[in-house]
Structures are given as C-alpha cells and as structure tokens.
Design a protein around this motif. Structure first.
Motif, PDB file in Angstrom:
ATOM      1  N   SER A 179       0.831  -1.205   0.000  1.00  0.00           N
ATOM      2  CA  SER A 179       0.000   0.000   0.000  1.00  0.00           C
ATOM      3  C   SER A 179       0.863   1.252   0.000  1.00  0.00           C
ATOM      4  O   SER A 179       0.551   2.244  -0.675  1.00  0.00           O
ATOM      5  N   TRP A 180       1.959   1.219   0.745  1.00  0.00           N
ATOM      6  CA  TRP A 180       2.859   2.365   0.780  1.00  0.00           C
ATOM      7  C   TRP A 180       3.478   2.625  -0.588  1.00  0.00           C
ATOM      8  O   TRP A 180       3.594   3.771  -1.023  1.00  0.00           O
ATOM      9  N   VAL A 181       3.898   1.564  -1.275  1.00  0.00           N
ATOM     10  CA  VAL A 181       4.502   1.736  -2.597  1.00  0.00           C
ATOM     11  C   VAL A 181       3.495   2.350  -3.570  1.00  0.00           C
ATOM     12  O   VAL A 181       3.828   3.253  -4.344  1.00  0.00           O
ATOM     13  N   ILE A 182       2.265   1.881  -3.546  1.00  0.00           N
ATOM     14  CA  ILE A 182       1.232   2.429  -4.438  1.00  0.00           C
ATOM     15  C   ILE A 182       0.963   3.891  -4.100  1.00  0.00           C
ATOM     16  O   ILE A 182       0.834   4.745  -5.003  1.00  0.00           O
ATOM     17  N   ALA A 183       0.882   4.197  -2.811  1.00  0.00           N
ATOM     18  CA  ALA A 183       0.636   5.584  -2.407  1.00  0.00           C
ATOM     19  C   ALA A 183       1.811   6.474  -2.768  1.00  0.00           C
ATOM     20  O   ALA A 183       1.623   7.632  -3.180  1.00  0.00           O
ATOM     21  N   TRP A 184       3.028   5.971  -2.620  1.00  0.00           N
ATOM     22  CA  TRP A 184       4.208   6.766  -2.951  1.00  0.00           C
ATOM     23  C   TRP A 184       4.223   7.151  -4.428  1.00  0.00           C
ATOM     24  O   TRP A 184       4.562   8.288  -4.770  1.00  0.00           O
ATOM     25  N   GLN A 185       3.839   6.235  -5.293  1.00  0.00           N
ATOM     26  CA  GLN A 185       3.845   6.550  -6.713  1.00  0.00           C
ATOM     27  C   GLN A 185       2.757   7.558  -7.081  1.00  0.00           C
ATOM     28  O   GLN A 185       2.952   8.386  -7.968  1.00  0.00           O
ATOM     29  N   GLY A 186       1.612   7.510  -6.419  1.00  0.00           N
ATOM     30  CA  GLY A 186       0.540   8.450  -6.742  1.00  0.00           C
ATOM     31  C   GLY A 186       0.612   9.761  -5.999  1.00  0.00           C
ATOM     32  O   GLY A 186      -0.238  10.640  -6.214  1.00  0.00           O
ATOM     33  N   LEU A 187       1.621   9.927  -5.133  1.00  0.00           N
ATOM     34  CA  LEU A 187       1.714  11.146  -4.331  1.00  0.00           C
ATOM     35  C   LEU A 187       1.954  12.377  -5.192  1.00  0.00           C
ATOM     36  O   LEU A 187       1.373  13.439  -4.948  1.00  0.00           O
ATOM     37  N   GLY A 188       2.791  12.248  -6.212  1.00  0.00           N
ATOM     38  CA  GLY A 188       3.114  13.405  -7.043  1.00  0.00           C
ATOM     39  C   GLY A 188       1.918  13.963  -7.781  1.00  0.00           C
ATOM     40  O   GLY A 188       1.809  15.185  -7.979  1.00  0.00           O
ATOM     41  N   PHE A 189       1.002  13.104  -8.190  1.00  0.00           N
ATOM     42  CA  PHE A 189      -0.203  13.587  -8.869  1.00  0.00           C
ATOM     43  C   PHE A 189      -1.018  14.482  -7.940  1.00  0.00           C
ATOM     44  O   PHE A 189      -1.482  15.559  -8.339  1.00  0.00           O
ATOM     45  N   CYS A 190      -1.206  14.054  -6.699  1.00  0.00           N
ATOM     46  CA  CYS A 190      -1.959  14.864  -5.746  1.00  0.00           C
ATOM     47  C   CYS A 190      -1.242  16.176  -5.452  1.00  0.00           C
ATOM     48  O   CYS A 190      -1.893  17.221  -5.270  1.00  0.00           O
ATOM     49  N   VAL A 191       0.082  16.151  -5.393  1.00  0.00           N
ATOM     50  CA  VAL A 191       0.835  17.378  -5.145  1.00  0.00           C
ATOM     51  C   VAL A 191       0.576  18.406  -6.241  1.00  0.00           C
ATOM     52  O   VAL A 191       0.336  19.591  -5.971  1.00  0.00           O
ATOM     53  N   VAL A 192       0.601  17.966  -7.493  1.00  0.00           N
ATOM     54  CA  VAL A 192       0.391  18.886  -8.607  1.00  0.00           C
ATOM     55  C   VAL A 192      -1.024  19.462  -8.586  1.00  0.00           C
ATOM     56  O   VAL A 192      -1.234  20.666  -8.796  1.00  0.00           O
ATOM     57  N   ILE A 193      -2.016  18.625  -8.328  1.00  0.00           N
ATOM     58  CA  ILE A 193      -3.397  19.111  -8.289  1.00  0.00           C
ATOM     59  C   ILE A 193      -3.602  20.100  -7.150  1.00  0.00           C
ATOM     60  O   ILE A 193      -4.241  21.156  -7.322  1.00  0.00           O
ATOM     61  N   TYR A 194      -3.048  19.805  -5.989  1.00  0.00           N
ATOM     62  CA  TYR A 194      -3.193  20.733  -4.869  1.00  0.00           C
ATOM     63  C   TYR A 194      -2.413  22.023  -5.103  1.00  0.00           C
ATOM     64  O   TYR A 194      -2.864  23.110  -4.694  1.00  0.00           O
ATOM     65  N   LEU A 195      -1.272  21.943  -5.753  1.00  0.00           N
ATOM     66  CA  LEU A 195      -0.530  23.162  -6.078  1.00  0.00           C
ATOM     67  C   LEU A 195      -1.328  24.046  -7.024  1.00  0.00           C
ATOM     68  O   LEU A 195      -1.360  25.284  -6.865  1.00  0.00           O
ATOM     69  N   ALA A 196      -1.958  23.428  -8.005  1.00  0.00           N
ATOM     70  CA  ALA A 196      -2.792  24.215  -8.919  1.00  0.00           C
ATOM     71  C   ALA A 196      -3.947  24.877  -8.173  1.00  0.00           C
ATOM     72  O   ALA A 196      -4.299  26.034  -8.437  1.00  0.00           O
ATOM     73  N   GLY A 197      -4.543  24.157  -7.218  1.00  0.00           N
ATOM     74  CA  GLY A 197      -5.616  24.748  -6.431  1.00  0.00           C
ATOM     75  C   GLY A 197      -5.127  25.882  -5.545  1.00  0.00           C
ATOM     76  O   GLY A 197      -5.793  26.915  -5.414  1.00  0.00           O
ATOM     77  N   LEU A 198      -3.952  25.725  -4.933  1.00  0.00           N
ATOM     78  CA  LEU A 198      -3.414  26.777  -4.069  1.00  0.00           C
ATOM     79  C   LEU A 198      -3.074  28.031  -4.857  1.00  0.00           C
ATOM     80  O   LEU A 198      -3.314  29.161  -4.392  1.00  0.00           O
ATOM     81  N   GLN A 199      -2.518  27.858  -6.048  1.00  0.00           N
ATOM     82  CA  GLN A 199      -2.157  29.026  -6.842  1.00  0.00           C
ATOM     83  C   GLN A 199      -3.371  29.711  -7.451  1.00  0.00           C
ATOM     84  O   GLN A 199      -3.261  30.838  -7.937  1.00  0.00           O
ATOM     85  N   GLY A 200      -4.513  29.059  -7.431  1.00  0.00           N
ATOM     86  CA  GLY A 200      -5.731  29.683  -7.933  1.00  0.00           C
ATOM     87  C   GLY A 200      -6.512  30.446  -6.890  1.00  0.00           C
ATOM     88  O   GLY A 200      -7.535  31.061  -7.203  1.00  0.00           O
ATOM     89  N   ILE A 201      -6.052  30.427  -5.638  1.00  0.00           N
ATOM     90  CA  ILE A 201      -6.725  31.167  -4.564  1.00  0.00           C
ATOM     91  C   ILE A 201      -6.292  32.629  -4.625  1.00  0.00           C
ATOM     92  O   ILE A 201      -5.088  32.915  -4.604  1.00  0.00           O
ATOM     93  N   PRO A 202      -7.198  33.577  -4.715  1.00  0.00           N
ATOM     94  CA  PRO A 202      -6.814  35.000  -4.756  1.00  0.00           C
ATOM     95  C   PRO A 202      -6.066  35.406  -3.483  1.00  0.00           C
ATOM     96  O   PRO A 202      -6.476  35.066  -2.363  1.00  0.00           O
ATOM     97  N   GLN A 203      -4.985  36.130  -3.656  1.00  0.00           N
ATOM     98  CA  GLN A 203      -4.193  36.570  -2.510  1.00  0.00           C
ATOM     99  C   GLN A 203      -4.961  37.561  -1.644  1.00  0.00           C
ATOM    100  O   GLN A 203      -4.687  37.694  -0.447  1.00  0.00           O
TER     101      GLN A 203
END
Length: 332
Positions: A199-223
């Motif tokens: 389970s850890w190996v599967i989660a480790w590989q999919g972690l980067g996808f979630c990081v990119v999606i959350y980064l896009a959401g954070l950068q879309g929040i008005p300052q």
C-alpha cells in the motif's frame, strides 16, 4: 432663333468632367454582392461536422472500452473455459458464487484496505507537500519536478526499484543492520506487514499527482482573501481552515476520486512485489484475483463475473464519493 443656355445649379461642387467620370465608372463596374461565409469554413457545421470529428474517438472508445465490457458481461453468464469446451449458459450462478468464495472475499478485503491507505496517504501527504512547495524560486520548481517523476514512471519499474530496497537482504534492511538492528522486519516476507508495504509503494507513486493538483488549487486562490483574513486577525491555521481549505474543494474531489480508482485497480505492484503472497492471498487484490483466475486457472467465465462485480463496486463507490464531494464544493 432662340438659343437656350444651360446654367449649372448653384451649390454644385463637383465639376462636369468629374461627374461624367463617376457616371461612367458606375456603369462599367458591376455592383458587388455582400460576401457570404464559405460553407466549408463555417464555424457551426451542424451535426455532420460534429460526427466527423467525434467519430475517431467514439470508435476507439467503442472498440477498447464498451465492446470489452459487453463481452466480459456476456462471459460472466457462462462457464467459458478455452481448454474445456463446450461453453454453457449458467446465468447468474457465477455472481452468486462470489459471496461464498473465500479467495474473492479475501481479495475484496485487501483491496478495501489498500484503497483506504492510498486515499488517505496521497491526499494528506500531497496537501502537506503542496503547502510547502507553494513558493516562488528555482529550487521549488525543481522539487515539484522531483515529486512528479514517479507518476510518469511505469508501475512495474517503480515496483522493481522498491523490491530491491525492501527485500530481506535489500538496501533498507542492510542499513538497519548497520545501525544495530539485528533482526530487521521482513517488509515483503512478513504476512502482517506485506499488505501495508505494498500500500505504501502504491501511495508513494501516486503522491506526485496529488501534489500537482493541490498546487494548482493553491495558486488559484486570490491573494486578497488571505490578506483580508489577516487584517481581520486570523492566524495561519484560521486562514487555512476558513480560506484555503474551502477553496481547495475541487482539488480534493479530483484527488479523492482518482485515489479511490487507483487503489481498487491495483495489480502491477502486487504482481511484482509479492505475487499475491506471502502465503495464500495475503496481498491478493480484486484485479490480481481476476487475472489469476482467467489466465492461470483458465476459468474465463468465473473471472469475468469477478470483473463485473469489481466494475459495479468501483462505479458505485466513485459515484457516491463524487456526489458527496461535489455537494461539499457547493457548500464551501
């Protein structure tokens, strides 16, 4: 004899010669019709043009998705075995037999455990890393690329790398022995740890996808929202709770649904790391059980019934999660 003299009316500004030239030019040049857009390049081509452009994608979807699903559903109602003809119609007996199949129920349990771990780890870890990388600078750009590299790698390649690290004589246990651990854990050979390791190996590989999606959401929040909250006296935790977290609702929806689907269809990592073991069915998942039953046991009909049950389960969980998360987006 009287001679009439032609007089030019007062107020006429144009000379007779210029008027004659204009009259001749207007007679020689035909009147131009208003230009019409060419039918070939009209923006709205109607249903025919839509069908023309959509046909390749629809045909590929039909051939690669809908037709295999239909064939699998048909096989699930038979006892198809390519090495034991003839094929007979058995109806829903394959599906009903799944509820009393210990191997299938064990695989279902393992799949649920893997899905829960993957969903929690990728979303919590991805959000935390995204908050740390939500900065400007070349170093943060490099770190974003580093975290996304496992996503583009093949699951088999990632599993082979982690297998070299996690086996009993692998890199991790060698380091633990050098640190004084005489009996390091069997990450892949211990039945009580193998499922969580995979389970850890599967989660480790999919972690980067979630990081990119959350980064896009954070950068879309008005300052301006953060500045207004800071003026009102909100600290970092209050700003995250009342500004950042509600604005990240679409990103949470995407990552949660994709993590659920990824956990339910886990197969490559299981095949490479443990092959369903150690022991009978310790890390077997639904996808792994379908492949083993169809290609190793040659019970295509029964394996098709497993695949249909898996499809119904994944679709039901995804629809429920998507509906609940979309309601949260509206309320947020």
């Amino acid at each position: 004899m009287r001679i009439r003299t032609l007089t030019r009316p007062e107020g006429s500004a144009a000379a007779p010669e210029a008027q004659d030239k204009v009259a001749v030019r207007s007679q020689d040049t035909p009147a131009r019709r208003p230009s019409r857009p060419s039918r070939r390049f009209r923006p709205n081509g109607g249903p025919g043009r839509f069908a023309l452009f959509a046909a390749p994608g629809l045909l590929a979807y039909l051939a690669l998705v809908l037709v295999p699903i239909g064939m699998t559903a048909g096989y699930s109602l038979t006892n198809k075995n390519p090495f034991n003809p003839p094929t007979r119609w058995v109806g829903l007996s394959n599906l009903t037999s799944l509820f009393s199949d210990d191997d299938f129920l064990k695989a279902l349990q393992n799949t649920v455990v893997i899905t829960v771990i993957v969903t929690l780890v990728t979303n919590s870890g991805g959000l935390g890393i995204a908050l740390l990388l939500d900065r400007r600078g070349w170093l943060y750009n490099v770190l974003r690329s580093v975290f996304f590299v496992p996503v583009v790698l093949s699951a088999v390649v990632v599993s082979v790398i982690w297998q070299a690290i996690l086996v009993d004589d692998g890199l991790l246990n060698s380091m633990l022995r050098q640190l004084g651990v005489s009996h390091p854990p069997g990450w892949l050979s211990d039945p009580s740890l193998a499922l969580y390791t995979v389970s850890w190996v599967i989660a480790w590989q999919g972690l980067g996808f979630c990081v990119v999606i959350y980064l896009a959401g954070l950068q879309g929040i008005p300052q301006e929202l953060h500045e207004a909250a800071a003026i009102d006296g909100c600290g970092p935790l209050m700003r995250f709770r009342h500004v950042t977290w509600p604005m990240l609702a679409p990103a949470v929806t995407i990552n949660t649904v994709m993590s659920l689907i990824g956990g339910f269809k886990a197969y490559d990592q299981i095949q490479v790391l443990t092959n369903g073991g150690p022991g009978p069915g310790t890390t077997s998942t639904l996808a792994f059980q379908v492949i083993q039953t169809a290609f190793n046991g040659n019970h295509v009909g029964y394996a098709s019934a497993m695949a249909v049950a898996m499809l119904i389960l994944v679709a039901t969980v995804s629809v429920i999660a998507l509906g609940w998360l979309q309601k949260r987006e509206v309320s947020a």
